[in-house]
Structure formats: C-alpha cells, structure tokens
Design a protein around this motif. Structure first.
Motif, mmCIF file in Angstrom:
data_model
loop_
_atom_site.group_PDB
_atom_site.id
_atom_site.type_symbol
_atom_site.label_atom_id
_atom_site.label_comp_id
_atom_site.label_asym_id
_atom_site.label_seq_id
_atom_site.Cartn_x
_atom_site.Cartn_y
_atom_site.Cartn_z
ATOM 1 N N ILE B 131 4.722 -0.914 -2.373
ATOM 2 C CA ILE B 131 3.417 -0.271 -2.169
ATOM 3 C C ILE B 131 2.749 -0.837 -0.914
ATOM 4 C CG2 ILE B 131 1.101 -0.046 -3.118
ATOM 5 C CD1 ILE B 131 2.340 0.068 -5.883
ATOM 6 N N VAL B 132 2.781 -2.160 -0.798
ATOM 7 C CA VAL B 132 2.145 -2.772 0.377
ATOM 8 C C VAL B 132 2.848 -2.322 1.649
ATOM 9 C CG1 VAL B 132 1.646 -4.944 1.511
ATOM 10 C CG2 VAL B 132 1.336 -4.746 -0.934
ATOM 11 N N ALA B 133 4.184 -2.330 1.622
ATOM 12 C CA ALA B 133 4.938 -1.927 2.808
ATOM 13 C C ALA B 133 4.620 -0.482 3.174
ATOM 14 C CB ALA B 133 6.439 -2.095 2.556
ATOM 15 N N ASP B 134 4.562 0.362 2.157
ATOM 16 C CA ASP B 134 4.272 1.770 2.387
ATOM 17 C C ASP B 134 2.877 1.937 2.985
ATOM 18 O OD1 ASP B 134 5.109 4.680 1.484
ATOM 19 O OD2 ASP B 134 2.990 4.433 1.009
ATOM 20 N N ALA B 140 -1.510 2.747 7.364
ATOM 21 C CA ALA B 140 -2.134 1.980 8.444
ATOM 22 C C ALA B 140 -1.408 2.176 9.769
ATOM 23 C CB ALA B 140 -2.148 0.499 8.075
ATOM 24 N N ARG B 141 -0.235 2.766 9.740
ATOM 25 C CA ARG B 141 0.574 2.963 10.944
ATOM 26 C C ARG B 141 0.773 1.660 11.700
ATOM 27 N NH1 ARG B 141 2.207 7.900 12.649
ATOM 28 N NH2 ARG B 141 3.682 6.754 13.873
ATOM 29 N N ALA B 142 0.973 0.591 10.965
ATOM 30 C CA ALA B 142 1.244 -0.695 11.608
ATOM 31 C C ALA B 142 2.572 -1.198 11.066
ATOM 32 C CB ALA B 142 0.131 -1.680 11.306
ATOM 33 N N SER B 143 3.646 -0.497 11.449
ATOM 34 C CA SER B 143 4.950 -0.806 10.860
ATOM 35 C C SER B 143 5.357 -2.242 11.082
ATOM 36 C CB SER B 143 6.008 0.109 11.466
ATOM 37 O OG SER B 143 5.663 1.430 11.241
ATOM 38 N N ALA B 144 4.916 -2.799 12.199
ATOM 39 C CA ALA B 144 5.336 -4.175 12.484
ATOM 40 C C ALA B 144 4.861 -5.119 11.393
ATOM 41 C CB ALA B 144 4.793 -4.610 13.836
#
Lengths: 330, 781
Positions: B131-134, B140-144
C-alpha cells in the motif's frame, strides 16, 4: 531575446557603399515608426522581410494598425503601391489583370491588375474565396503573372503585405497551410501601450500621420539593399543551427506539421536581412533566434494534445529555441 | 490511465521481487502465496479504484479494506459473511492469529516455521508495504521513494540474520526498483514528450522513449552499484556480507568487524528449539562448556564486549595460543575436542572449551590473548576444527589462598558502574560477610543463587515495570529469570565482592548421542559468570538452576560444587547429566505470547548498545611507536593537502595550456570563451547550450560591475566573430579581459562559492567529450 543594437559586431567592409545602404534602411525605419508608434520589433520584422524579398502576413484583430503598417511601408519607399481589398466576390482576374480585345487593333491587350506594383497590400486576405487567394499566392511565389499563355514579369522589389483577421472571426476563409507557407513571416501588431495610445489620440484625431509621411527611399535603394543582403555571410555553424531548428519542429510531439524546406530557406534569408539591418556582415545565432517565431510559427500545426493544452505553435517554437543547443563551432 | 496502471503494476512487481529477502527467515514456503495474494489484491484494488476516479486520499484506505477482506478469506473464512466479508468475530480471529504470529516471531530464532499466525503476520506486513509503495509510486508520483518501504523489508533480515541479506535476494530487490524507475521514466516520457534534441541526432519517438527509460533505469542502477561498491573502498565500512549489522571498530592495524554477538544470541538463550548447532567428540567423559563470547564491560544497563584486535600477532596457526592469563602453572587434563558445526550454522566466534591451548582450523582466525576468544572477521559456515584445552582442575589449597589479583589484570574486570542500585551492594556484602577468601565469596554467591526456592527459572520472565532497574528488580522483586539474568547478576556481585569477573556466553556441553558424539542444540545456549583467581586464572561458576527446572544441560564444575566436598581433583563428580533438552523449556501453553516484548528485557540484554568500548585500545597505541606515528601523520596530512590541491592545480594547468596553444585570432577568441565558460562553471553559474555568446554575455553582464562589462562583451563578440564571421576580428586584450571578468565574477559571489570555485572547480570535473554544458536553468536568470 535581446534586440539590442548597441553591441553590433564590427564586421568588415561592406560591398558597395554599405553605410549608405544602412542609412537608407534606418531612414525607412524611422519614417514608419512615426506612424506605428511603440512597435520597433514589428517594424524591424517588416523591413527584414522587405529586404529578404519575402512576403509579410500581418494577423491581428481589427483596428490595431495592420493596414496602417502596410501603407506606411509603401509610402516610405517611393515605389508603386497597390491595395486590394479582398472580399468574397473578388475574382482572380481582379488581381492579376485580364486580356481584353482591342477593337481597333484587332488583338488582345493585357490590362495589368493591381498585383503589378512594388508593394501590394492585400487587405483582409482571408475574406476572399480560396480560388482568388491562390491566384495572388501564385504571383507571390513566381514573381510573375501568366494570363492567357503570356507571362508578365513583376518588378523588383515585389512584396505582398497581406493582412488577415484571426481565423476564428466571422466571414473568413482561413488560409490553407500550403499558402501560409509562402509568407516569409507572420507578425501581429498587438495593442499599443497606454502611453502610445494616449499619444495617438493627440496626433491621429486631427489628421492621419500617413499624410505627413514622405518617401525617404527609392525603389532602387531597396534593390541595392536586397543585393547587399545576399552577400551576408552565413557560417556553417549557423546553417546547421537553422537545420537543427527546423528538424526539431518536425520531431516535436507538440506539432502535427513541422516546417518545410522552404521555411529553412526563408529562415536563413530573413536572418541575412536581419543581420544586415543590424549592420553586421554575418549572421549570428541571435538573428535566427529572433526570427524563429515570426518565420516559423505560422507554418506549423499543433498536435491535438498541444491544442488541448492550449500550447500554441508560437510557444512550441520559443520552447524549442530556448532549449535547442547551438552547434559548437569546433 | 495506462501510465497509472503500469506504475501500479511496477510497484507491485517491486514489492513482489522484494519478497525473497524474507525467505531465509522462514523455513517453509507456505507464506509465499498468502503474501503474494495480499500484494496482488492491493495492486488490483489500486487499479480499480483509480479507474472510478475517487479522491486519491481514499485509495490506500480502500486498498487496506480489500486487503483485510483477502486476509479474512484466507485465514478466517468460517466466521466471515460469504467467506470474505469481515465480521467482528472474524476480525477477532484475525487479530488473535496475528498476535500469535507476532509472539512466535518474537520468540523463535530464525528460521521459523510458517504457522498460520506467522503467515498472517508476514502477509499483513507485505500488504502494508504494498500500500505504501503504491501510494508513493502512483498517487505521489515519487517512485524513487518506493525504496523506503522496500528498505523496511530489507532491514528485517539485516537485523535478524547475522550474515545479512543474500546477494541474490538483494539483486531481486534492486531489479524490482530499477524496473519501477524505468516504468516511471517511460510514463513520464509518454506524458511530457522527449527532450528536444538537436536535429542531427534526431531519434524516433519510440527510441526517444527508450532512451528516457534507459536513462532513469541506468541512473538507478549506477546508484545502486555505487552504494554497494563504495563502502568496500572505504576502510571501516566494509563488511563480509551485504551490510551485516556491523560494528566496525577502527583498530590499530586492521579493521576488525564483529557482528554484535547478542542480537541473535539472545534469541538463542531463550530458545527452546532443538535445532542442532554443532556436534563434537571429546576425549573427556564429561566435557566442559563451549565458550564463544566474553562480555567484560557493564554500563549499568548492558553487558558489552571490549573491541578486539585482529592483527597478525594473534593470528592462529603455527604455534600454541597464548597462555591463559593468571594461571601460573597450567594443571589439569589435556582435552582434545573435535567440533563439527551443523549445516546451516555460521559462526564468527568459535565455541571452544576454556582455556584452549591450541586450535586447528582452516582460514584466518584470531585469538584474543586476554580472553582467549577465538574469532574471525566474518562468519563462516561448515566449520570443522580441533581444540586442545586444559580441564581446569584447581587444587583446593591454592584456591583457598587469599591473594589479591595481580596488577596486570585490567581494572575493568572490577568496574561497577555508579548506576547500579545501592541495595545490590548491600546484598552482596551480606552474602559474602562470612567468607574469608575470594573463593569462599564466590561460592557463597553461587549458593545464594542456587539455594532451593529462592529463584525461579523461566525463559520468559515477567515484564519489568516502567522505571525499574532490571537488575534490582530481578534480585529483589521478581526473582524469576534465566541464565542471562543469573550470570549477569552474579558477575556484578562478584565484582562488588572484589573478585574480577566477566560474563561468558556459549553453549553447555549438550547431550551425549549414542555413538559417542555430543550434540549441542539451540536450547543449549547459555550464559555464565567467569571469576578470576590469582594463580588459577578464570574459572566458571554456575548460578543458574540446572536440571529440568532450569537450564537443562547446565552443570556445576567440580571445584564449585558444594556437594563434592573440598571440590578439588574429583573433577568428574558433579555435572548433572543432561536430560532431554525439550524438558528444559517451561510449559509453553498458557503463556500469553504478547508478554515477551523486547522492552521488557532484563538488565543484561545488551542488544541496544554497540559492543565497542575501546577502553583498552590506548594500551597498545602508546609508547614506542610515538615518533614514527608523528611522521606518518605529517606525511598523511601533506598527502591530503596535495590531494585537495589537485583540482585547483588541474584548473590552472588547463588555463595555461589553453592560452599557450591558442596562437592567433579565432583560436584566441575560442580560448578566451572557453575560459569564461569554465570560470562561470566553477562559480556555479550555468546556462543552457541554447544561449548564444551575446545572450550569455548579456546575462552575465548583470552580475558584474560596469568596468568588467566591456571586457565581457569583448570576449563574447570575439567568440561570436570567430565562430560566424568570414574574417574574424579578435582584439588583442582578450587574456587581460578574461582576468578582469573572472575577478569581477568572483567578487560578485559569496565567500563559500569562491572557496568552492578555487578548491573544487566544477569545470575540471566536467566530462570534456560530452560537448555540452549542464543543461540546467541559469541560476540567476
């Protein structure tokens, strides 16, 4: 982009009498600026197109001085000026002229139309039918008129200054992109500054400043200037830069239609004239950058995505200019 | 929408690829499916919820709901509506199963068996991570930042397993992360379009997108590679395995990195598992304990180990080990022990009987001369080694003598921190009041602990109330504990009684197998005090209750056994025969699992503090080596200064070379322009390559005073003319102009920027063949 003229390169000796040529150009500019106040960039582009032997498209809302600019240009140079008011019922022959049968001499005689002039002012060109529009545009490209098998050359300098209202106004036939491509540059005059508008109330309310405009140059002077422009040096780096710029419009995802090879030629020619107007004997990237939007934007079609985002071709071109690397000289 | 779906799937893949890092911690494979289902459910929910376009904030909530539904369906379908809709009773079941799992994980050393609770616990954690990763990647569009939840997963094996993360598992995590960033790069390219490139290297949009993807993935890959390789190059950070929880202590000659012994060992001490650790054959009928660690420093809360030296002096091989300290004439039987570690056991400290006199083993092993611990700089598996040792058999008369410890013995063995409750001191005094010799004091202490009914042995002692001193609470209030508490308490009290003491940790002798070998399992892990007697050296005592009510396989040494009379030579009299290790565990049922929280650990629980006290380091570093050290330091300082000057030197060389090679005209203009570019780059003023010389000069002109502006324009005009004019005109004064402009530009910047420009000129670090300056926006435009 800096349009500053304080820091011109010194250049080397111009062929002929360059100082005289430049002085003429400066006089024409001053003369026009007495009529079109507060718009030095517009006047400069107009002169650039004149000396680059191109045609100028002035697109703007009614009443900001499109016609005035065209007229002032014609008045400042002592040459023949013809004005064609484009209307929906205008016919091609009304522009090019017709051959009529001479009763006494029993032969056809060519009656030249208004296109036979040094400066042709096509007013509200997008109000005429496409057929009539294309008749004028053929003359522009060929610098000659063919009627009934006979070819009549047009006199140099030959420049068409067409004005048009924005494409979405009532009663207009928008110029097809193929025909827009024949204009070297498109400019819009824009609203005057509040101060210029105040001055205008003072001066224009009594009498038109056009009446005071005297010719400051001869057609021959313009021809000399045109010849001088052709001698302006374009370094290989500049040529590559121009090609890069054109290619970038073709690959940009924001544009559906990029610039044509004719646009490349126009861009370089305009840049030469622009450099000459600055008194330089060679083109620098700044010339290209200053001309990219007026010379390229009207030829481009935005992609649907760009249209949705309201990114006009002007913005796309200036974005490209702002990010395209200038080729390294070495 | 496509972009969001791809990102959701990519973040799901990243979490799934991170799952193998947990594999070594769990013995079976039943947990894979539940975890996988949980993660997939979260991702699919994300896709579905985003398709109906509700507020993004709600997405994690809905995902959590569906995850709970999925868990309900898997773990408590009977109580649920239609087997999937949670009801209060199904939630109760889930919660209690979860608590069971949590307790089990807390209790058992890894690898644990995947019971329902453990599986549920892992699936829940994975769902949370998903969930957090998603949220980070898609909302948040902050894949890094997805590296954060992934790191949370990575940390688990690092904390629990001493050998760190398996490299293959780590590679999976890295691949997942790089994949996510690549997808992110691809979607960004699709949304924003490719960067405008020069026409002559025009690429198709597909190629452009590919380049975008490769760029983002490449950057991530390079960063990961750097993060892995860089620590290896820096002394003090390197570690045998991927970031084992390392305590890197900088030592005299070589860096010795020890895994903290107690992080894992504490679990072993409370372990009831009969997982075999090692087996050995010995020449003695009743072998002694196998000692691994010695904890000699007590800070009031934790016992820790002084740092060790791993240098060539104490490398094992080619000779006997140092003599055991304090033992004047080694007496007793020689014992030969041959140890074989169990398959999945890895040690960096060898379990050996004390005192070892010789160890035969392959590889690089060191022996600490003071404690005779045998250790390596990294954990090793599949070890087989032979130990020669003495069986300590102190004779009664010498034990009974009252000799103070020699001055050679380090004072830290007698140190008692001030934080210790004052009641303890009083207790010690009352216990040893009748003893006349140190030996009698030691016996009195041991007897006090082992007296019937005074203490209860329990692997799960009651929680310590907030604010209580764990040691005092153990001694005066609860009187319930296991070997750790007993050993630590007795060690401290022995110190208070004036006997040098330390805590030893290792294994008891284990149980005898049928074929003459001795089997040592996890439940045989043990801690005991070692007390020092001048002339006899360090002797172990046994305050922990033995037999079925205590540490099953513990035994009291003959010299310390009150039942053996005078306790001297009758060395094989006493050890309590080991019973089956299972018996040693207290009854498991009925004890609520939630009780054993880490915070409730008694005082000796040393996992919180790093094991570096370093108090004895100075001993070795003083003295003779003073003057060479001074020179070394001076040389090193000079070398550092020289290194620091290298960039500045390079910059100056570049400048000289440029002017020297620029002969005439255009070349001089180019040289001046390059100098200007480099000077501005040094000062951090950058412009993009779309700016012409006069545009650059125009912009820089606003930074410099009027006097320098003319010079600046001359440089720009010369460059312009050299580039584009048919016959360039270049003024003579360009080098002077360059100096003027440089001085003016520097003067316009702050002192920090000037210093950086002088010491670390950015232009030197620029890759010369890249042909373009950093395409950054002009900072000061």
């Amino acid at each position: 982009m800096s349009l500053d003229t304080r820091y011109n390169g010194h250049g080397d000796g111009l062929p002929g009498n360059p100082d005289g040529v430049l002085a003429t150009a400066a006089r024409i500019r001053q003369a026009i600026e007495t009529v079109i106040e507060g718009k030095p960039d517009v006047v400069r582009i107009a002169l650039t197109v004149l000396f680059a032997e191109g045609h100028l498209l002035i697109e703007d809302i009614p009443g900001v001085g499109k016609t005035m600019l065209a007229k002032a240009l014609g008045r400042a140079v002592n040459c023949s000026v013809q004005r064609i008011q484009f209307t929906p019922d205008l016919l091609p022959a009304d522009i090019t002229g017709v051959s009529v049968y001479h009763q006494e001499r029993h032969e056809f005689e060519f009656n030249p139309g208004p296109v036979f002039a040094n400066i042709v002012l096509g007013d509200e060109i997008n109000r005429a039918s496409p057929k009539t529009q294309s008749a004028l545009l053929e003359c522009m490209e060929e610098t000659q008129v063919s009627v009934d098998g006979a070819t009549h050359s047009l006199e140099r300098p030959f420049m068409v200054v067409a004005t048009q209202n924005p494409a979405d106004m009532e009663g207009t036939y928008p110029l097809p992109e193929a025909q827009r491509d024949r204009f070297m540059a498109r400019i819009s005059v824009g609203y005057p500054t509040p101060q210029a508008e105040l001055d205008m109330i003072d001066t224009h309310s009594s009498r038109s400043p056009l009446d005071d405009l005297r010719a400051v140059a001869e057609a021959a002077d313009v021809r000399t200037m045109v010849d001088h422009v052709r001698t302006i040096h374009v370094a290989s780096g500049i040529r590559r830069y121009a090609v890069d710029l054109i290619s970038a419009t073709r690959t940009s995802s924001a544009l559906r239609l990029g610039a044509s090879p004719r646009a490349t030629l126009h861009l370089v020619r305009a840049a030469r004239a622009y450099a000459a107007l600055e008194g330089r004997s060679y083109v620098v990237p700044d010339d290209i950058q200053a001309l990219a939007v007026p010379v390229l934007a009207h030829r481009l079609l935005p992609s649907p995505e760009a249209q949705m985002e309201r990114r006009t071709p002007e913005r796309v071109v200036s974005d490209i200019v702002a990010h395209l690397p200038i080729p390294s000289p070495r | 929408m496509i972009a969001k779906i791809s990102l959701t799937l990519a973040s799901m893949a990243a979490v799934l690829l991170a799952m193998p890092v947990l594999a070594p911690l769990i013995s079976g494979d039943g947990w894979w499916w539940t975890g996988l289902i949980c993660v997939v459910v979260v991702a699919l929910t994300g896709i579905g919820v985003r398709a109906v376009r509700i507020t993004v904030v709600l997405v994690p909530l809905v995902q959590a709901l569906t995850a709970v539904c999925a868990l309900t369906a898997m773990f408590a379908p009977e109580q649920a509506v239609a087997g999937i809709i949670p009801t209060p009773s199904s939630l109760d079941t889930l919660l209690s199963t979860f608590a069971d799992g949590q307790a089990e994980i807390d209790r058992e050393p890894s690898p644990i068996s995947p019971s329902a609770g453990v599986t549920l616990f892992i699936a829940t954690c994975l769902g949370l991570v998903a969930i957090v990763a998603d949220f980070l990647a898609v909302t948040a569009r902050a894949s890094a930042l997805v590296i954060l939840p992934l790191t949370a997963l990575l940390i688990v094996p690092l904390v629990v397993e001493d050998q760190g993360v398996d490299w293959a598992a780590f590679a999976f995590v890295a691949v997942g992360y790089v994949l996510l960033l690549a997808v992110d790069g691809w979607t960004r390219n699709a949304e924003w379009g490719t960067r405008v490139g020069a026409g002559h290297d025009t690429v198709s949009p597909v190629l452009g997108g590919l380049r975008h993807v490769l760029t983002s993935a490449g950057v991530a890959a390079v960063a990961i590679a750097l993060a892995l390789l860089l620590p290896l190059a820096v002394p003090g950070l390197s570690s045998n395995s991927l970031y084992a929880m390392a305590d890197g202590s900088r030592l005299d000659e070589e860096t010795m990195t020890t895994t903290h012994p107690l992080v894992s060992l504490r679990r072993d001490l409370t372990s009831t598992s009969d997982r075999p650790v090692l087996e050995y054959r010995t020449s003695m009928p009743r072998p002694d304990y196998l000692r691994m660690y010695v904890l000699d420093t007590f800070d009031g809360e934790n016992w820790t180990m002084s740092s060790l030296r791993a240098d060539s002096d104490n490398l094992i091989g080619g000779g006997p080990l140092p003599a055991p300290p304090g033992q004047t004439d080694p007496t007793g039987d020689r014992v030969m022990t041959r140890v074989t570690l169990a398959e999945d056991t890895a040690f960096d400290f060898l379990p050996v009987p004390y005192p070892p006199s010789d160890v035969t083993i392959d590889g690089e092993w060191f022996a600490d001369p003071e404690s005779l611990m045998v250790f390596s700089t990294r954990e090793q598996e599949g070890l087989e080694y032979e130990v020669d040792s003495y069986r300590p058999a102190p004779d009664a008369p010498s034990l009974r003598r009252d000799i103070p410890p020699s001055a050679d013995l380090d004072r830290r063995y007698l140190a008692v921190p001030e934080e210790v409750d004052s009641r303890v001191e009083g207790l010690t005094r009352s216990i040893v009041s009748e003893a006349e010799t140190p030996y009698e004091s030691a016996m009195a202490l041991q007897n006090w602990f082992t007296a019937d009914g005074r203490f209860d042995y329990d692997l799960r002692p009651p929680p310590i109330p907030q604010g209580e001193d764990p040691l005092a609470y153990f001694l005066f209030d609860s009187r319930i504990g296991y070997c750790e508490q007993f050993a630590a308490a007795m060690t401290l009290m022995a110190r208070q009684a004036g006997i040098p003491a330390r805590v030893a940790i290792g294994y008891t002798s284990g149980t005898r197998g049928g074929d003459g070998t001795w089997q040592v399992s996890g439940s045989d892990a043990h801690a005991w005090p070692e007390l020092y007697f001048e002339g006899q050296g360090w002797l172990r005592f046994e305050p922990t209750p033995a037999s079925s009510d205590g540490q099953g396989s513990a035994s009291v040494p003959s010299y310390a056994d009150p039942a053996s009379g005078d306790g001297a030579e009758t060395s094989d009299a006493s050890p309590t025969p080991a019973e089956s290790p299972e018996d040693s565990a207290p009854a498991e049922e009925g004890v609520s699992a939630a009780e054993s929280e880490p915070s409730e650990e008694p005082s000796e629980e040393p996992s919180k503090g790093p094991a570096a006290s370093g108090s004895d380091d100075e001993n070795a570093s003083g003295g003779l080596s003073d003057s060479p050290r001074w020179w070394t330091a001076a040389l090193a300082g000079a070398a550092v200064l020289l290194l620091a000057a290298v960039p500045a030197l390079a910059r100056s060389l570049v400048r000289r070379f440029r002017w020297a090679t620029a002969a005439q005209g255009a070349a001089r203009a180019h040289a001046a322009w390059s100098e200007l570019c480099d000077d501005t780059a040094d000062l951090g003023l950058v412009w993009n390559t779309a700016k012409s010389p006069r545009a650059v000069a125009h912009r820089l002109g606003s930074e410099v005073p009027h006097s320098a502006r003319e010079a600046l324009w001359r440089i720009a005009m010369a460059e312009e003319s050299a580039r584009y004019a048919p016959r360039p005109e270049v003024p003579k004064s360009l080098d002077a102009d360059c100096r003027t402009v440089r001085a003016a530009l520097r003067a316009a910047q702050g002192p920090g920027v000037r210093l950086r420009a002088a010491l670390l000129p950015a232009s030197v670090l620029r890759i010369p063949w890249s042909g373009e300056r950093r395409p950054a926006r002009p900072k000061t435009a």
